[in-house]
Design a protein around this motif. Structure first.
Motif, PDB file in Angstrom:
ATOM      1  N   UNK A 154       0.840  -1.199   0.000  1.00 18.58           N
ATOM      2  CA  UNK A 154       0.000   0.000   0.000  1.00 18.58           C
ATOM      3  C   UNK A 154       0.876   1.249   0.000  1.00 18.58           C
ATOM      4  N   UNK A 155       1.910   1.255   0.851  1.00 15.76           N
ATOM      5  CA  UNK A 155       2.808   2.416   0.892  1.00 15.76           C
ATOM      6  C   UNK A 155       3.489   2.633  -0.451  1.00 15.76           C
ATOM      7  N   UNK A 156       3.902   1.541  -1.123  1.00 14.51           N
ATOM      8  CA  UNK A 156       4.545   1.663  -2.427  1.00 14.51           C
ATOM      9  C   UNK A 156       3.590   2.237  -3.464  1.00 14.51           C
ATOM     10  N   UNK A 157       2.390   1.665  -3.574  1.00 12.90           N
ATOM     11  CA  UNK A 157       1.428   2.116  -4.582  1.00 12.90           C
ATOM     12  C   UNK A 157       1.004   3.562  -4.315  1.00 12.90           C
ATOM     13  N   UNK A 158       0.693   3.888  -3.079  1.00 15.64           N
ATOM     14  CA  UNK A 158       0.285   5.258  -2.752  1.00 15.64           C
ATOM     15  C   UNK A 158       1.417   6.235  -3.026  1.00 15.64           C
ATOM     16  N   UNK A 189      -4.037  16.366  -8.858  1.00 12.09           N
ATOM     17  CA  UNK A 189      -5.209  16.111  -8.017  1.00 12.09           C
ATOM     18  C   UNK A 189      -5.379  14.623  -7.704  1.00 12.09           C
ATOM     19  N   UNK A 190      -4.796  13.764  -8.523  1.00 15.39           N
ATOM     20  CA  UNK A 190      -4.832  12.325  -8.224  1.00 15.39           C
ATOM     21  C   UNK A 190      -4.095  12.067  -6.911  1.00 15.39           C
ATOM     22  N   UNK A 191      -2.951  12.734  -6.740  1.00 14.85           N
ATOM     23  CA  UNK A 191      -2.212  12.613  -5.486  1.00 14.85           C
ATOM     24  C   UNK A 191      -3.030  13.111  -4.309  1.00 14.85           C
ATOM     25  N   UNK A 192      -3.790  14.176  -4.526  1.00 14.04           N
ATOM     26  CA  UNK A 192      -4.667  14.698  -3.481  1.00 14.04           C
ATOM     27  C   UNK A 192      -5.737  13.664  -3.132  1.00 14.04           C
ATOM     28  N   UNK A 221       3.972   5.897  -5.102  1.00 15.42           N
ATOM     29  CA  UNK A 221       4.200   6.025  -6.549  1.00 15.42           C
ATOM     30  C   UNK A 221       3.130   6.881  -7.215  1.00 15.42           C
ATOM     31  N   UNK A 222       1.879   6.691  -6.818  1.00 11.19           N
ATOM     32  CA  UNK A 222       0.801   7.508  -7.391  1.00 11.19           C
ATOM     33  C   UNK A 222       1.017   8.994  -7.101  1.00 11.19           C
ATOM     34  N   UNK A 223       1.363   9.311  -5.874  1.00 10.32           N
ATOM     35  CA  UNK A 223       1.591  10.713  -5.512  1.00 10.32           C
ATOM     36  C   UNK A 223       2.809  11.259  -6.247  1.00 10.32           C
ATOM     37  N   UNK A 224       3.902  10.502  -6.282  1.00 12.51           N
ATOM     38  CA  UNK A 224       5.121  10.952  -6.944  1.00 12.51           C
ATOM     39  C   UNK A 224       4.913  11.163  -8.441  1.00 12.51           C
TER      40      UNK A 224
END
Length: 193
Positions: free
Chosen positions: A122-126, A145-148, A128-131
């Motif tokens: 979960x930490x990896x996917x979240x 906004x996806x990161x938000x 990566x999505x934010x980055x």
């Protein structure tokens, strides 16, 4: 209505004492089969949280003694506790701190092939999505906004003690492994009653 926080928890030292003196409760590990195969407390049964929720009525008939619910840190075990308590099983406790605390307290683990646990995924996917959306948002306005949204989802996950991303990742073949056969779990529970 009581919450899982109102119910007694079992610390790793107390569980080690119970398992060491022959008065061991049933140990139900509600993590994914992949996580269970990586490391689990000897003598525990793997009943993934989704399977437990779906088949709790069947399992109830084979859980007449004390039951300790186990996961990595205690969150999924607390959800399993609520599901089984709603079905009428009174003798439930959650291993405080889960497998992580058990290992830190010197408890033995049966080990298999090493894999990433669900929380690390979960930490990896979240992350990566934010980055990725943060960097790409420099070139494509609004993409950040996806990161938000990921941040909002993680906040909701913390507040509700559930995680939609974790539920989705748990369904991936990497985490599922072979489907948990409820009949096999029931037969194993019956065999040691």
């Amino acid at each position: 209505m009581t919450t899982h926080a109102d119910k007694p928890r079992l610390d790793p030292t107390a569980l080690r004492h119970l398992t060491g003196n022959g008065d061991a409760p049933r140990l139900l590990d509600v993590r994914t089969p992949g996580e269970f195969r990586t490391a689990h407390i000897p003598g525990s049964y793997n009943v993934p949280l989704d399977t437990l929720r779906e088949h709790r009525a069947e399992l109830l008939h084979h859980l007449d003694e004390d039951v300790v619910l186990i996961c990595r840190s205690g969150a999924r075990a607390a959800q399993a506790e609520e599901a089984l308590a709603e079905a009428g099983l009174p003798n439930l406790r959650v291993l405080d701190g889960g497998v992580t605390a058990w290992e830190a307290a010197g408890g033995a683990l049966t080990r298999g092939p090493d894999r990433w646990d669900l929380e690390r995924q979960i930490r990896l996917v979240a992350g990566l999505l934010v980055l990725v959306t943060g960097v790409a948002g420099l070139f494509l306005p609004g993409l950040h906004l996806i990161g938000t949204a990921v941040g909002a989802g993680l906040t909701i996950a913390a507040l509700t003690n559930t995680c939609a991303m974790g539920m989705l990742l748990a369904k991936l073949p990497y985490n599922r492994g072979p489907r948990t056969d409820v009949d096999a779990v029931v037969a194993a529970l019956r065999g040691t009653s």
